[in-house]
Design an enzyme around this catalytic site. Structure first.
Site, PDB file in Angstrom:
ATOM      1  CG  ASP A 209     -43.404 -21.222 177.196  1.00 34.39           C
ATOM      2  OD1 ASP A 209     -43.114 -22.081 178.048  1.00 34.39           O
ATOM      3  OD2 ASP A 209     -44.189 -20.284 177.431  1.00 34.39           O
ATOM      4  CG  ASP A 211     -44.279 -25.960 181.986  1.00 35.64           C
ATOM      5  OD1 ASP A 211     -44.126 -24.742 182.185  1.00 35.64           O
ATOM      6  OD2 ASP A 211     -44.333 -26.799 182.896  1.00 35.64           O
TER       7      ASP A 211
END
Length: 288
Positions: A209, A211
């Site tokens: 992902d 951050d």
């Protein structure tokens, strides 16, 4: 000495595909109980060792992983190379979820962990200016490309304590001011301990992902992250299975990882604590 490749599996990576004579073994360490049993076997004629960093079932948080015991048992089993695979967040738009980054630098922001095998009774200082092994890292890069993974060569890993993720302010600091590329919670003190144990170490960051710096961060659904995590685990296993052919027979490390303790121990032989020395039998037996 024959080559023996150790793999430390991060979140989602709990085994290795295709191991011959695979067996889970209990290995004891004077530094405590490791995260789990160790899976041993061979792959294309090369001895392999696998250790799930968080334990099967994911029972250890980043702060409670027994890092010293883990590195000790791998050295005790004769490992020559350690490949770490870890789930990480990305600070760069071009480092997208599903991509892998071969790490070459770290910033250590952890604070609740034992970070060295050495201390009172036997003091040593090793260099971690270049904390990963270029030869082993290069093999990981080639293996990943051969497996069809989008790979990035080089990057700085910010190691945070966790278990919470970073605030928006922290994320912007790490990305915009410190110039970090990925963020994770487990490669420190692991990389430092591997250097103290004179083991070649490579770190492969598996991006799950972006951050919290990313404007779309809040829109990411947890199901998307879990799906990426599963896909990354499959890619990691594909990368690992290609390493034996790329690395070949064991030779002394051209970058000196296997001689890191040559001039590191400062405590004189007569002043060393025998109990501490006994605990260092696997890690530093070559010089002690």
């Amino acid at each position: 000495m024959a080559r023996k490749i150790a793999v430390i599996g991060g979140s989602g990576v709990y085994d290795i595909d295709g191991l011959q004579d695979a067996e889970w073994k209990t290995v004891h360490s004077p530094w405590g109980t490791p995260s789990d049993q160790v899976l041993t076997g061979t792959l294309d004629g090369t001895a392999m060792v696998f250790l799930p960093r968080h334990g099967r079932g994911h029972v250890h948080s980043p702060s409670t992983v027994p890092y010293r015991a883990n590195i000790d048992v791998l050295k005790r089993l004769g490992a020559t190379d350690i490949v770490s695979v870890s789930a990480c967040g990305s600070f760069r738009e071009e480092l997208a979820p599903g991509d892998f980054v071969v790490i070459d630098q770290f910033i250590d922001r952890t604070f609740a962990r034992e970070k060295s095998f050495f201390g009172t009774g036997c003091v040593a200082h090793v260099s971690v200016a270049h904390p990963t092994c270029p030869r082993l890292s290069g093999a990981c890069l080639s293996a990943g490309l051969d497996a069809g993974i989008t790979m990035h060569d080089g990057g700085t890993y910010l190691a945070m304590e966790g278990p919470q993720f970073s605030s928006l302010a922290e994320s912007r600091l790490y990305r915009d001011v410190w110039g970090c590329d990925v963020i994770g919670m487990t490669n420190m003190p692991e990389a430092k301990l591997a250097r103290e144990a004179e083991l070649c170490y490579a770190s492969v960051a598996m991006i799950t992902d972006y951050d919290s710096w990313h404007p779309d961060h809040g829109a990411v659904d947890i199901t998307d992250i879990v799906a990426t995590l599963k896909g990354n685990a499959d890619k990691a296993r594909a990368l690992v299975t290609r390493l034996p052919a790329l690395l070949g027979a064991h030779v002394p490390c051209s970058d000196g990882c296997d001689r890191a303790l040559d001039y590191a121990i400062l405590t004189g032989p007569d002043a060393r604590d025998p109990e501490v020395v006994a605990k260092l039998d696997a890690v530093a037996g070559r010089v002690l």
